[in-house]
Design an enzyme around this catalytic site. Structure first.
Site, PDB file in Angstrom:
ATOM      1  N   SER A 102       0.865  -1.174   0.000  1.00 36.32           N
ATOM      2  CA  SER A 102       0.000   0.000   0.000  1.00 36.32           C
ATOM      3  C   SER A 102       0.902   1.224   0.000  1.00 36.32           C
ATOM      4  O   SER A 102       2.087   1.131   0.359  1.00 36.32           O
ATOM      5  CB  SER A 102      -0.886   0.004   1.244  1.00 36.32           C
ATOM      6  OG  SER A 102      -1.510   1.252   1.437  1.00 36.32           O
TER       7      SER A 102
ATOM      8  N   TYR B 215      -1.875  -1.565  10.581  1.00 34.30           N
ATOM      9  CA  TYR B 215      -1.991  -1.799   9.142  1.00 34.30           C
ATOM     10  C   TYR B 215      -0.771  -1.245   8.417  1.00 34.30           C
ATOM     11  O   TYR B 215      -0.176  -1.927   7.570  1.00 34.30           O
ATOM     12  CB  TYR B 215      -3.273  -1.138   8.625  1.00 34.30           C
ATOM     13  CG  TYR B 215      -3.498  -1.323   7.140  1.00 34.30           C
ATOM     14  CD1 TYR B 215      -3.979  -2.524   6.633  1.00 34.30           C
ATOM     15  CD2 TYR B 215      -3.247  -0.281   6.251  1.00 34.30           C
ATOM     16  CE1 TYR B 215      -4.192  -2.687   5.275  1.00 34.30           C
ATOM     17  CE2 TYR B 215      -3.454  -0.439   4.894  1.00 34.30           C
ATOM     18  CZ  TYR B 215      -3.928  -1.641   4.408  1.00 34.30           C
ATOM     19  OH  TYR B 215      -4.134  -1.797   3.059  1.00 34.30           O
TER      20      TYR B 215
END
Length: 273
Positions: free
Chosen positions: A142, A155
């Site tokens: 990401s 995360y």
């Protein structure tokens, strides 16, 4: 890498980015797709979409956090459907919450799926790719693997870890003609991301754009594939003026104001993909 005529396995394929990647690979010439996710009903729907494009689709309802189950399923799939040439690790979980409100079970779930699950299936398939001296592994990280985001601490940590894992594997497997690359989507407008509180000023991309960027990056043999101009700008800013980037990220984060932070109730967001 030429994906024509190849067999690909995509995890997290039941929806969102994983589903779009599976469909884009089908449009671009793979002949067989193994689709992995936990939700059997949604997997069957995606398999029907893939089959409508003239590509063989094999749905595998698996929980990647269960290594014995995964080991048996991959061995059987390799035996029944032949070698896998492309592995796309897209399955993931995201819990959004200020760190001081975070919960240990959420942290454990993110690590179990985003890291241990990815490790489990990658190890099984990478060993076979090394034997056949051919393959490519795509690990979906990401932009948060480059730019850590408030309210997404664990995360972000898993996505940073995925980049390190990818870089290490790239060096180890290169001699065996197995390529390893990372895909770094920015905020993507999917049904899963809509459960999260979005950061201000970020224009979301679409899952289809992410999938198209992946295929384009594979054709260029890119080691890291960024998606969208905002990602390139953020990475450049992080290298040149990291303090500016950190301030902008802090200002854009969906946190309550300092005066109300201790009393305002935070509704957690969760996304699975």
């Amino acid at each position: 890498m030429d994906i024509q005529g190849k067999t690909a396995l995509v995890t997290g394929a039941s929806r969102g980015i994983g589903r779009s990647i599976a469909l884009e690979l089908a449009r671009c010439g793979v002949t067989r797709l193994l689709l992995v996710a936990r939700n059997q009903t949604r997997l069957a729907e995606v398999a029907n979409e893939v089959a409508a494009l003239g590509v063989e689709a094999i749905p595998l309802a698996l929980d990647l956090t269960q290594p014995i189950e995964v080991n048996i399923a991959i061995a059987k799939a390799w035996r029944d459907h032949g070698p896998i040439h492309i592995l796309v690790n897209c399955a993931g979980v995201a819990h959004q919450m200020p760190f001081l409100h975070s919960r240990l079970p959420h942290l454990q779930e993110e690590i179990a799926t985003n890291l241990i699950g990815m490790y489990t299936i990658t190890r099984l398939i990478a060993r076979r790719m090394v034997t056949q001296q051919e393959g490519i592994i795509i690990n979906v990280s990401s932009l948060m693997g480059k730019v850590a985001a408030p309210t997404m601490a664990t995360y972000s940590a898993t996505k940073f870890a995925i980049l390190g894992f990818t870089q290490a594997l790239r060096g180890e497997l290169a001699a065996h003609n197995v390529k390893v690359t990372a895909l770094l989507p920015t905020l993507t407008d999917t049904d899963m991301a809509r459960n999260l509180k979005w950061f201000r000023w970020i224009v979301p991309t679409t899952a289809e754009q992410v999938a198209q960027a992946l295929v384009s990056g594979l054709r260029k043999d890119a080691a890291e594939i960024l998606v969208g101009w905002q990602s390139y700008l953020a990475v450049w800013c992080g290298r040149v003026t990291p303090w500016v980037l950190e301030r902008v990220v802090r200002m854009s984060a969906p946190l309550p104001s300092p005066r109300n932070r201790s009393s305002k109730r935070w509704e957690p967001g969760t996304a699975r993909f």
